[in-house]
Design an enzyme around this catalytic site. Structure first.
Site, PDB file in Angstrom:
ATOM      1  N   ARG B  57       5.410   0.043  18.537  1.00  0.00           N
ATOM      2  CA  ARG B  57       5.663  -1.364  18.237  1.00  0.00           C
ATOM      3  C   ARG B  57       5.403  -1.701  16.785  1.00  0.00           C
ATOM      4  O   ARG B  57       6.228  -2.320  16.123  1.00  0.00           O
ATOM      5  CB  ARG B  57       4.705  -2.258  19.027  1.00  0.00           C
ATOM      6  CG  ARG B  57       5.045  -2.412  20.446  1.00  0.00           C
ATOM      7  CD  ARG B  57       3.782  -2.816  21.188  1.00  0.00           C
ATOM      8  NE  ARG B  57       3.901  -2.361  22.558  1.00  0.00           N
ATOM      9  CZ  ARG B  57       4.361  -3.110  23.538  1.00  0.00           C
ATOM     10  NH1 ARG B  57       4.695  -4.359  23.315  1.00  0.00           N
ATOM     11  NH2 ARG B  57       4.469  -2.636  24.743  1.00  0.00           N
ATOM     12  N   THR B  58       4.206  -1.331  16.314  1.00  0.00           N
ATOM     13  CA  THR B  58       3.845  -1.676  14.945  1.00  0.00           C
ATOM     14  C   THR B  58       4.796  -0.997  13.961  1.00  0.00           C
ATOM     15  O   THR B  58       5.257  -1.611  13.004  1.00  0.00           O
ATOM     16  CB  THR B  58       2.385  -1.257  14.655  1.00  0.00           C
ATOM     17  OG1 THR B  58       1.573  -1.751  15.711  1.00  0.00           O
ATOM     18  CG2 THR B  58       1.895  -1.812  13.348  1.00  0.00           C
ATOM     19  N   LYS B  86      -2.771  22.042   8.855  1.00  0.00           N
ATOM     20  CA  LYS B  86      -3.233  22.950   7.805  1.00  0.00           C
ATOM     21  C   LYS B  86      -4.576  22.496   7.230  1.00  0.00           C
ATOM     22  O   LYS B  86      -5.078  23.076   6.287  1.00  0.00           O
ATOM     23  CB  LYS B  86      -2.208  23.021   6.666  1.00  0.00           C
ATOM     24  CG  LYS B  86      -0.880  23.641   7.095  1.00  0.00           C
ATOM     25  CD  LYS B  86       0.043  23.803   5.879  1.00  0.00           C
ATOM     26  CE  LYS B  86       1.476  24.084   6.280  1.00  0.00           C
ATOM     27  NZ  LYS B  86       2.421  23.111   5.696  1.00  0.00           N
ATOM     28  N   ARG B 107      -1.239   4.029   9.682  1.00  0.00           N
ATOM     29  CA  ARG B 107      -1.930   3.936  10.962  1.00  0.00           C
ATOM     30  C   ARG B 107      -2.713   5.224  11.120  1.00  0.00           C
ATOM     31  O   ARG B 107      -2.154   6.306  10.967  1.00  0.00           O
ATOM     32  CB  ARG B 107      -0.887   3.797  12.078  1.00  0.00           C
ATOM     33  CG  ARG B 107      -1.470   3.864  13.471  1.00  0.00           C
ATOM     34  CD  ARG B 107      -2.244   2.579  13.776  1.00  0.00           C
ATOM     35  NE  ARG B 107      -2.418   2.412  15.187  1.00  0.00           N
ATOM     36  CZ  ARG B 107      -2.097   1.292  15.831  1.00  0.00           C
ATOM     37  NH1 ARG B 107      -1.582   0.274  15.206  1.00  0.00           N
ATOM     38  NH2 ARG B 107      -2.314   1.181  17.108  1.00  0.00           N
ATOM     39  N   HIS B 135      -6.925  -4.645  11.741  1.00  0.00           N
ATOM     40  CA  HIS B 135      -5.484  -4.633  11.880  1.00  0.00           C
ATOM     41  C   HIS B 135      -5.012  -5.984  11.332  1.00  0.00           C
ATOM     42  O   HIS B 135      -4.657  -6.878  12.088  1.00  0.00           O
ATOM     43  CB  HIS B 135      -5.165  -4.456  13.371  1.00  0.00           C
ATOM     44  CG  HIS B 135      -3.732  -4.145  13.659  1.00  0.00           C
ATOM     45  ND1 HIS B 135      -2.783  -4.019  12.685  1.00  0.00           N
ATOM     46  CD2 HIS B 135      -3.095  -3.951  14.829  1.00  0.00           C
ATOM     47  CE1 HIS B 135      -1.616  -3.744  13.264  1.00  0.00           C
ATOM     48  NE2 HIS B 135      -1.780  -3.709  14.560  1.00  0.00           N
TER      49      HIS B 135
END
Ligand SMILES: Nc1ncnc2c1ncn2[C@@H]1O[C@H](COP(=O)(O)OP(=O)(O)OP(=O)(O)O)[C@@H](O)[C@H]1O
Ligand SMILES: [Mg+2]
Ligand SMILES: [Zn+2]
Lengths: 152, 309
Positions: B57-58, B86, B107, B135
């Protein structure tokens, strides 16, 4: 009357009024240990104090500690005083004051904080309050409420 | 006000004026967000989406916002997944990604990741969620929704319900609402109530706060009911969860004493905190709220990248 429990020192630094039980942490913060000092360090633990009931005291001979490092002591001992001894007398006296930011001295207590994940940054805290000491991680925003257990 | 090259890591990075300016521009973005008007204001700009954990969604909401402004979006998450295996640090990944884009949307599963990214990036970083951390775009769209639907935030009686203990976005929302003069009521089971430090902090900001565990006592005075999810994981005993979740479930019956113009919000996705029957009442605003993520993100991108309508 001076109450001196150890032999008076000619030159050096006395860290007085250390919060009881914090003397060894003070040495840790100062980075003073057997590998990097060649003079006498006396640690007095649990001595009676006029101001509070008990205190710790640290005396470092032949070394005038740098006020900037010494201020870090405020983290664990906000009432500590620094006495610079010259020729057996107290030549300078000052109280420790903490800078508004504390960098590289304390780890963040939040295990999920990015500073605990092998990133190339030193943990850093904003001093929200000095007494009681409230440190807030500038990365994850958590309050660090157990400083002594997280000293680096 | 200069927003250019500012990072959006926490809502605390904004002062009240900056929030107001963002909300104002969000309002101007509405016709563009709906596709009624067209702009290419950010043509030539590239947004780098760097998602270390899935949040469709974001991610899509930023993508849609950027597209509406004529900016290109590249999903650089791929290099993160290959580099992570890695053992590359986030700091190094960021130094790579900033070469590919004009702005980074991050995110990440670890708290404080966005602040760290902002330190290492010379391009602006927007925090799209870091672990249980903040957020800020959610907070902005929540404020925008209240302002749009109620005309103002000042003096509104906002009831926040659900898991208030662990949900850090709720803490930021409480702070931001206080900054704008809302009255707050926190409704939660004892074990999930707002942490005392947060309550104190908000009170020190001049906040007016009531805490209770009973929604029936406060619903009739509410202008806004903000519902959050009570997470199953918080309850070792599933039966206990069912009981608590049931008590805090919002259905038509729970709203019978509510003001006519009460609005019900939810950050979505909802599981069963709000019964589907509420969707059809005039109270429901959570879908509108989700849509508002577009104009608000459009406004932010514009401010950070220096575009103008
Ligand atoms: N020559 C010295 N050698 C070792 N310790 C000393 C010497 N002179 C002073 N001190 C210690 O340094 C500290 C400060 O001494 P000072 O004479 O200023 O005492 P004070 O008046 O009690 O100060 P305060 O108000 O800071 O407690 C005391 O703990 C004292 O024992
Ligand atoms: Mg004394
Ligand atoms: Zn942290």
């Amino acid at each position: 009357m001076r109450d001196i429990k150890v032999t008076p020192i000619r030159n050096g630094t006395v860290i007085d009024h250390i919060t009881c039980g914090q003397a060894l942490n003070v040495l840790r913060i100062l980075g003073v240990n057997e590998n990097n000092i060649d003079s006498t360090v006396s640690v007095l633990m649990h001595v009676p104090s006029k101001k509070t009931q008990w205190k710790d005291v640290v005396k470092v001979e032949d070394r005038e500690l740098d006020p900037k490092t010494v201020d870090k002591i405020a983290l664990i001992s906000p009432n500590a005083t620094i006495d610079i001894i010259r020729d057996y007398n107290v030549a300078e006296k000052h109280r420790v004051v903490l800078a508004p930011r504390v960098k590289g001295l304390v780890r963040c207590g939040n295990p999920n904080c990015i500073t605990n994940k092998r990133e190339p940054v030193e943990p850093e805290f904003a001093v929200d309050n000095q007494s009681p000491m409230v440190l807030r991680c500038i990365y994850c925003d958590r309050i660090q409420n157990n400083i002594t257990d997280h000293l680096i | 006000m200069n927003f250019q090259n500012m990072d959006v890591v926490s809502i605390r990075d904004f002062n009240r004026e900056q929030i107001e300016e963002t909300l104002e521009l969000s309002r101007e973005m509405l016709p563009y967000a709906r596709g009624e008007k067209v702009t290419r204001m950010l043509e030539g700009k590239i947004l780098g989406n760097l998602f270390f954990e899935p949040s469709t969604r974001t991610r899509l909401s930023f993508e849609s916002a950027a597209n509406r402004l004529g900016a290109k979006v590249i999903d650089v998450s791929q290099i993160s997944t290959t580099s992570i295996t890695k053992g590359e640090t986030l700091a190094d990944t960021i130094r790579m990604v900033e070469a590919y884009s004009d702005l980074i949307v991050l995110r990440h599963p670890h708290e404080g990741a966005a602040r760290l990214a902002a330190h290492f990036s010379s391009k602006p970083v927007i925090n799209a969620g870091d672990g249980a951390g903040s957020h800020p775009t959610q907070t902005l769209l929540d404020l925008f929704t209240i302002q749009q639907e109620k005309g103002s935030i000042d003096g509104m009686n906002v009831v926040i319900l659900g898991d208030l203990k662990y949900g850090r976005t709720v803490h930021s929302l409480a702070e931001a609402l206080t900054l704008f003069g809302a009255k707050l009521t926190f409704v939660a089971p004892e074990a999930l109530q707002m942490p005392i430090e947060t309550v104190k902090h908000v009170e020190n900001m001049g906040g007016n706060i009531t805490c209770t565990n009973c929604i029936d006592d406060v619903i009739s005075d509410a202008d806004v009911l903000y519902v959050t999810r009570i997470q199953r994981e918080r309850f070792p005993d599933p039966a206990e969860y069912e009981k608590v979740a049931g008590m805090y479930r919002i259905d038509i019956d729970a709203l019978r004493e509510a003001k006519k113009d009460l609005i019900v919000m939810h950050p979505l996705p909802r599981i069963d905190e709000i019964a589907p029957e509420v969707d059809f009442t005039p109270h429901a605003r959570y879908f509108q709220q989700a849509f508002n993520g577009i104009p608000v993100r459009m406004a932010l991108l514009t401010l950070l990248l220096g575009g103008s309508l």
